[in-house]
Scaffold this active site. Structure first.
Site, PDB file in Angstrom:
ATOM      1  N   HIS A  14       0.806  -1.220   0.000  1.00 50.18           N
ATOM      2  CA  HIS A  14       0.000   0.000   0.000  1.00 50.18           C
ATOM      3  C   HIS A  14       0.838   1.269   0.000  1.00 50.18           C
ATOM      4  CE1 HIS A  14      -3.392  -2.632   1.873  1.00 50.18           C
ATOM      5  NE2 HIS A  14      -3.370  -2.701   0.558  1.00 50.18           N
ATOM      6  N   CYS A  66       6.157  17.106 -12.010  1.00 48.93           N
ATOM      7  CA  CYS A  66       7.537  16.824 -12.433  1.00 48.93           C
ATOM      8  C   CYS A  66       8.113  15.559 -11.806  1.00 48.93           C
ATOM      9  CB  CYS A  66       8.442  18.007 -12.131  1.00 48.93           C
ATOM     10  SG  CYS A  66       8.771  18.265 -10.362  1.00 48.93           S
TER      11      CYS A  66
END
Length: 242
Positions: free
Chosen positions: A122, A133
């Protein structure tokens, strides 16, 4: 023979152990589980919505500031320290007994204890990436941000955790299946084995010894070689690594 003695015998005779753990592994480090009366789901109720919705991808997109408010308030425990379960697993790996830790937790405590081969189904609160970016940011950037955490480029910095409606990472899942299918012993701790797809990983186990350590019963108890209904840290603290 006591159950601790039997667990010790299983570990001593095993050469390829894999550990699969859930929220119960970290409760002894002061991190609440999800569904108990003192768990994370209960603490999310003050936000006036279902926990499943509050930690969903849709909610993150539609209510980003609110998401980060409760994310930092209820899901991040940056000061937590490893407990005896984390420490013993790291010892077992160093001794060559344990090949991998597969965890549903996002707290990073296995790595903090010294484990090297950790598969985080997870994700982790310690990894955060700009959605524009892809620049990496650590947990402090999230905690020190006022409102929505931003990258220097202006993009939102999203925690690398799997939210409801988001798939598990296929590469991590594939590695987990490989490790479990090759293990001679699978130790499962701190999980009720009811949340899928993670719970289904036990079905890939082909080895001899299945050990379940959990305070409550699981759907796989009848298939196990050993069931210990106790706290996992307390259990592992009694095991010697040889």
């Amino acid at each position: 023979m006591s159950k601790i003695h039997k667990l010790q015998e299983i570990i001593d005779s095993s050469k390829n152990i894999v550990f699969f753990g859930g929220a119960g592994v970290s409760t002894e480090s002061g991190i609440p589980d999800f569904r108990s009366e003192s768990g994370i789901f209960k603490s999310l109720e003050k936000y006036g919505d279902t926990p499943e919705n509050l930690i969903s991808h849709s909610y993150y997109l539609d209510h980003t500031k609110e998401f980060f408010d409760y994310y930092k308030d209820t899901l991040v425990f940056g000061d937590a320290e490893p407990n005896p379960a984390h420490m013993k697993l790291a010892e077992l790996e160093k001794a060559g007994k344990l090949k991998a830790v597969i965890t549903q937790n996002i707290d990073g405590l296995h790595q903090k204890a010294g484990s090297k081969e950790v598969l985080e189904l997870h994700g982790s609160i310690h990894r955060n990436y700009c959605q524009v970016c892809n620049k990496f940011y650590d947990l402090n950037h999230i905690l020190e941000s006022d409102g929505i955490p931003r990258c220097e480029c202006g993009g939102i910095v999203k925690p690398d955790v799997v939210l409801y409606e988001e798939p598990l990472n296929n590469a991590v899942l594939s590695f987990a299946i490989d490790y479990i299918s090759q293990a001679d012993t699978l130790i499962i701790g701190g999980t009720s084995l009811v949340v899928y797809p993670a719970a289904g990983l036990v079905n890939y186990f082909n080895g001899d010894k299945l050990v379940l350590i959990n305070k409550s019963e699981t759907p796989y108890d009848n298939a196990a070689s050993l069931v210990i209904n106790d706290a996992i840290g307390e259990t592992f603290s009694q095991i010697k690594v040889k």
